[in-house]
Design an enzyme around this catalytic site. Sequence first.
Site, PDB file in Angstrom:
ATOM      1  NE  ARG A 444      -4.284   1.274   2.218  1.00  0.00           N
ATOM      2  CZ  ARG A 444      -5.000   1.846   3.156  1.00  0.00           C
ATOM      3  NH1 ARG A 444      -4.510   2.015   4.360  1.00  0.00           N
ATOM      4  NH2 ARG A 444      -6.221   2.265   2.936  1.00  0.00           N
ATOM      5  CG  ASP A 479      -5.770   0.423  10.038  1.00  0.00           C
ATOM      6  OD1 ASP A 479      -5.577  -0.808  10.058  1.00  0.00           O
ATOM      7  OD2 ASP A 479      -6.418   0.997   9.134  1.00  0.00           O
ATOM      8  CG  ASP A 549     -11.005  -3.717   6.148  1.00  0.00           C
ATOM      9  OD1 ASP A 549     -11.285  -3.083   7.178  1.00  0.00           O
ATOM     10  OD2 ASP A 549      -9.923  -3.586   5.542  1.00  0.00           O
TER      11      ASP A 549
HETATM   12  C1  DGJ Z   1      -7.890  -0.536   6.904  1.00  0.00           C
HETATM   13  C2  DGJ Z   1      -8.980  -0.614   7.904  1.00  0.00           C
HETATM   14  O1  DGJ Z   1      -9.347  -1.939   8.147  1.00  0.00           O
HETATM   15  C3  DGJ Z   1     -10.165   0.216   7.431  1.00  0.00           C
HETATM   16  O2  DGJ Z   1     -11.222   0.107   8.326  1.00  0.00           O
HETATM   17  C4  DGJ Z   1      -9.725   1.640   7.270  1.00  0.00           C
HETATM   18  O3  DGJ Z   1      -9.389   2.164   8.522  1.00  0.00           O
HETATM   19  C5  DGJ Z   1      -8.558   1.720   6.322  1.00  0.00           C
HETATM   20  N1  DGJ Z   1      -7.501   0.842   6.709  1.00  0.00           N
HETATM   21  C6  DGJ Z   1      -8.036   3.115   6.227  1.00  0.00           C
HETATM   22  O4  DGJ Z   1      -6.908   3.205   5.504  1.00  0.00           O
END
Ligand code: DGJ
Length: 745
Positions: A444, A479, A549
Site C-alpha cells: 500500500r 490500524d 473489513d
Molecule cells: C484498513 C482498515 O481496516 C479500514 O477500516 C480503514 O481504517 C482503512 N484501513 C483506512 O486506511
Amino acid sequence: MGIIFNEKSGEFHLFNNEISYIMKILRNGQMGQLYFGKKVPVKETYDYLVENRYRPVTAYVYENEYSFTLEHLRQEYPAYGTTDFRMPAVEIAQKNGSTITNFTYVSHKIYPGKPKLSGLPATYTEDDSEADTLEILLCDKLLNVEMTLLYTIFQNENAIARSVRFKNNSEEKYQLTTAMSMSIDLPDDEYEWVQFSGAWGRERYVKDRKLQMGIQSVGSTRGASGHFHNPFVILKRPNADEFQGEAMGFSLVYSGNFLAQAEVDTYHVTRMMMGIHPMGFSWRLGTGDTFQTPEAVMVYSCEGMNGMSQTFHRLYRTRLARGYWRDKERPVLVNNWEATYFNFDEDKLIEIAKTAKEDGIELFVLDDGWFSTRCGETSGLGDWWANTDRLPNGIKGLSERIEGLGMKFGLWFELEMVNKDSELYRSHPDWILQTPGRSASHGRKQYVLDFARKEVVDYIYEMVAKILRESKISYIKWDMNRNITECYSAAYGADQQGEIFHRYILGVYDLYERLTSEFPEILFESCASGGGRFDPGMLYYAPQAWCSDDSDAVERLKIQYGSSYAYPISSVGAHVSIAPNHQVARNTPMKMRGDVAYFGAFGYELDLSRLSEEERALVKEQVAFVKKYRKLLHTGSYYRLKSPFEGNITAWAVVSEDKKQAIVGYYKVLNDVNCEYRRLYLQGLDENLCYEVEADGKPEGSFFGSEMMNIGLVTTDASAGENHVGEDACGDFWSRIYVLTAKEA
Ligand code: DGJ
C-alpha cells in the site's frame, strides 16, 4: 484450588475444582508430563504413567539400560537430540556448533497470584486468591543457563497460563533459536484439530480435520499474527461437539510471528506446542541476559467447544482486557471510512456526525485521511498533524465541534507505518525496516517503521501524545496495514537480527502501554486491515478490535462465528455498512446487518445522511436496542447454536449471568420453499423459569426454559414456503432477534 508438590514422587499436581495438570521430575532431572484433563484425585504418585519399557530401534539415556528413552517419555518442554527426535520446544546454538541441551530440575516456587510478564501482554489476577503460580527452575549445567517454566492455574476458570523464562549465567554468549511458550505431550491422537484460517475479508473461518501422524501446524512469519491463521487452535475429541465432550483450546497471547503445531508420532503421542515461530527467530543470550516468552493459555473443557469458548470469553474479557473500558458499556459509533474514504472536509464530517447524533449514536470516528498531505494511500503516513486544508480548525477544533454536538470524538492512526512521501521519512530514511543492499518492498505504498528502536517509538509517542493532550479524543482506532518484509534493523548487529520481529512487537506493546497509561480513558480499538492482528495480545491494550473489513451481513456470520471460539463478543468490532456492500456487492437488508452486528462492539460505517427515512427510522431502533441490551450482550454467556459453516441457517444467543434474560440471533441466508417446521434448541436457560418471548419486538408467547432447550423454539416464519407477502414475509437474507425475559414468579 492448589498446587501440590510431592517430595517423594517428585510430582506436581495443579488443580482447581474441575481440572488437573500433573507433571513429574523424571529420573534424569528433566520434566515429564503426566496428565492434563478433568480433575483427578490428588495422590502421592501417578508414576504408572511414566513409560519404562524396552523398545527396539531407539536410543537410551543410561548406559547398560534399555528402559529410559525420551522418545517414549511424555515431556513437558522437550529438547531435540538426546534420545528425543521430535520437534523441540527449546533450542540453543552454542559456540562449538552444538545445539544439544539438558535442562534439569533445580528448585521450584509456589505462590498465590500471578506475576506480570515484563513488556508483554498476559492474563492477570485482581486478587491473589484468584490463581496460584508454580515456577520450576531448571538449569543446563554445562551451559550455565537457567530456564524457568511458569504455570498459573486459575481458581474459577479451567485455564492454565504458561510461559518460559531464560537466563544466561555464564560468561559465554548463546543464541536461543527456539523458545516455545508451551508444549504438552498428550498420550494419544484421538483428536480433531480445529484452526481459524482465512485471508483479508474472510478471517477466522473454522477449519477442522482429524489429527494425522506427522506434523500439522499453522503459523505466521509476517511480523503480525495475520489474517491467515489465528494464534488459536482447538484439539477436540471426535465425539465432542459444541455442548459435550472434551475440547482443549490453545491460545497465544501474542501479536507477532507464531507457530501452533501438533506432531503426532507413530506411537500416537500428540505433541502440541505453541510459541514464537522459530523461523527467523533467534535471541542473543549474552552474559546475564534474559528472555521471556509470550504467554500461552490452555483451556480444558468437558462441556464441548461452547464450554471452552465461555472460559476464554470470561478470562479474556475480565482478566486480559484491562482498564477504564474493560467493564464499561461501549459507545455506539459511526466511522466515516466507508462513507467518504479519503474524500471529505470538515463540513462533510460534521454533517455525518449531526445525523448520527439525531439517531442516538454516541461517538463519531474520523478514519484515515485527516493528517498532513494524506489524501490517498501514497503520502503522509508518519506525519501526525492535521491537514488544515481539510480541517481548518485542526483536530482540536473538530473534536470540540463534535463534542459541541453532544457526541464523543475518535480518531484513526497508523502509528507503525510511514510513506516515503512524508516529512518523517525525509528526515529519517533509516528508520524503516530494510535489509542493507536490498530493495525494500512496499505494501500500500507504505513502509514499516523500525519499532525495535526505542528512539522511533519515542518519537511517534510524542507526536501522537501531543494531539491527544490538546484535543478532545475519546477513542483511537489503531490500524496496521501491511506485513514486514526484508526484516532488518540498522540499529542492531548481525547477532541480533533474529530478534527484530519480536523486538518490533515489543515496541508496539511499549507504545500501547505508554499511550494507555497516559490516556487511560481513551477507548482503543485495534485494527490491521480489518482482522489482521485479531489476537489476545492486542486485547490486553485495546478491549475491542475491528474484526474484518468485510461487514456484509452474510460474510460476517462466518467471521463473527469463527471469532467467537476464542474471543468475547465485546471484543469483536461489528458495524452496519451500506448495501450493496463494498466488499461483496451484496444487498442485504439493514435489519439483518444490524441483527448480526448486535453481537459485537456495535457501530455504523456509512453515510447516515444518505439513508432513506425508513432506514433512518430503523437505525434509531437499532441504536436504542443496543443501548438497552449492550450490557447483557457483552457480559452474558455466548452460545453458538447453528453454524454458518454447516448450512443456510445461523443462530447464536447470549444468556445473562442470572439466566433471567437472553437474546437470540437467528439468520437465514437464502429463503427456502416448503421447508420443515423448524425449531431451534436453546442452551443455558434456567429450565424452571418461564420466559416471555418477543420476536423482533412482537410477543411470541411464553415458554419454559426446559421447553426451549428440549422441545425447541419454533422458528419457522409464517410465510416460509408459502406464496405469502406482507409484513411477516421472509425472503433471502432474513433474520430475527428473539428477546427472552423471565416472568416474575
Ligand atoms: C484498513 C482498515 O481496516 C479500514 O477500516 C480503514 O481504517 C482503512 N484501513 C483506512 O486506511
